[in-house]
Design a protein around this motif. Structure first.
Motif, PDB file in Angstrom:
ATOM      1  N   ARG A   1      -6.439   1.231   1.026  1.00  0.00           N
ATOM      2  CA  ARG A   1      -6.544  -0.144   1.514  1.00  0.00           C
ATOM      3  C   ARG A   1      -5.158  -0.555   1.979  1.00  0.00           C
ATOM      4  O   ARG A   1      -4.210  -0.553   1.208  1.00  0.00           O
ATOM      5  CB  ARG A   1      -7.045  -1.064   0.415  1.00  0.00           C
TER       6      ARG A   1
ATOM      7  N   ALA B   1     -16.858   1.169  -0.079  1.00  0.00           N
ATOM      8  CA  ALA B   1     -15.406   1.035  -0.223  1.00  0.00           C
ATOM      9  C   ALA B   1     -15.066  -0.159  -1.119  1.00  0.00           C
ATOM     10  O   ALA B   1     -14.194  -0.051  -1.990  1.00  0.00           O
ATOM     11  CB  ALA B   1     -14.754   0.890   1.146  1.00  0.00           C
TER      12      ALA B   1
ATOM     13  N   LEU C   1     -12.286   3.347   8.452  1.00  0.00           N
ATOM     14  CA  LEU C   1     -13.488   3.540   7.636  1.00  0.00           C
ATOM     15  C   LEU C   1     -14.729   3.788   8.490  1.00  0.00           C
ATOM     16  O   LEU C   1     -15.599   4.569   8.112  1.00  0.00           O
ATOM     17  CB  LEU C   1     -13.695   2.346   6.700  1.00  0.00           C
TER      18      LEU C   1
ATOM     19  N   TYR D   1      -9.289  -0.607   5.775  1.00  0.00           N
ATOM     20  CA  TYR D   1      -9.508   0.588   4.971  1.00  0.00           C
ATOM     21  C   TYR D   1      -9.215   1.808   5.828  1.00  0.00           C
ATOM     22  O   TYR D   1      -9.600   1.863   6.999  1.00  0.00           O
ATOM     23  CB  TYR D   1     -10.968   0.675   4.506  1.00  0.00           C
ATOM     24  N   ARG D   2      -8.563   2.796   5.233  1.00  0.00           N
ATOM     25  CA  ARG D   2      -8.258   4.050   5.915  1.00  0.00           C
ATOM     26  C   ARG D   2      -8.642   5.198   4.999  1.00  0.00           C
ATOM     27  O   ARG D   2      -8.621   5.075   3.771  1.00  0.00           O
ATOM     28  CB  ARG D   2      -6.772   4.169   6.274  1.00  0.00           C
ATOM     29  N   VAL D   3      -8.974   6.341   5.618  1.00  0.00           N
ATOM     30  CA  VAL D   3      -9.368   7.533   4.876  1.00  0.00           C
ATOM     31  C   VAL D   3      -8.582   8.719   5.426  1.00  0.00           C
ATOM     32  O   VAL D   3      -8.448   8.875   6.644  1.00  0.00           O
ATOM     33  CB  VAL D   3     -10.889   7.788   5.021  1.00  0.00           C
TER      34      VAL D   3
ATOM     35  N   PHE E   1     -16.939   4.910  -2.387  1.00  0.00           N
ATOM     36  CA  PHE E   1     -17.004   5.751  -1.197  1.00  0.00           C
ATOM     37  C   PHE E   1     -16.783   7.190  -1.649  1.00  0.00           C
ATOM     38  O   PHE E   1     -16.022   7.430  -2.577  1.00  0.00           O
ATOM     39  CB  PHE E   1     -15.918   5.307  -0.189  1.00  0.00           C
TER      40      PHE E   1
ATOM     41  N   VAL F   1     -10.256   6.112  -0.591  1.00  0.00           N
ATOM     42  CA  VAL F   1     -10.054   5.146   0.494  1.00  0.00           C
ATOM     43  C   VAL F   1      -8.729   4.433   0.244  1.00  0.00           C
ATOM     44  O   VAL F   1      -8.459   3.985  -0.870  1.00  0.00           O
ATOM     45  CB  VAL F   1     -11.209   4.116   0.546  1.00  0.00           C
TER      46      VAL F   1
END
Length: 83
Positions: free
Chosen positions: A49, A38, A20, A54-56, A43, A47
């Motif tokens: 989880r 987020a 994130l 958190y990753r995008v 966001f 995103v």
């Protein structure tokens, strides 16, 4: 279009999924604000989880800032070959 604090080349070199903080930097958003967004599920792109992180997806980031990774690769390879 959102202004990025990463260069076009840096954005294109990102891995498929970023944390994130990196996504926030790509969008010119502060880390604290990114986590706040987020948590509120606001966001500007999806995103993921994973546990407590958190990753995008980079593809979502690039689309948001108006970069077509495939088109950019084609332009780059054409420029390199002189086509």
């Amino acid at each position: 279009m959102i202004t990025s604090s990463l260069t076009h080349e840096e954005l294109l070199r990102l891995p498929a999924i970023v944390d994130l903080s990196t996504a926030a930097r790509a969008l010119g958003v502060g880390r604290t604000k990114a986590y706040e967004l987020a948590k509120l599920d606001t966001f500007p792109c999806p995103v993921l989880r994973i546990g407590t992180t958190y990753r995008v997806r980079t593809a979502d980031l690039l689309r948001l800032v108006g970069i077509d990774r495939h088109g950019a690769n084609q332009e780059h390879s054409s420029a390199c070959t002189g086509m």
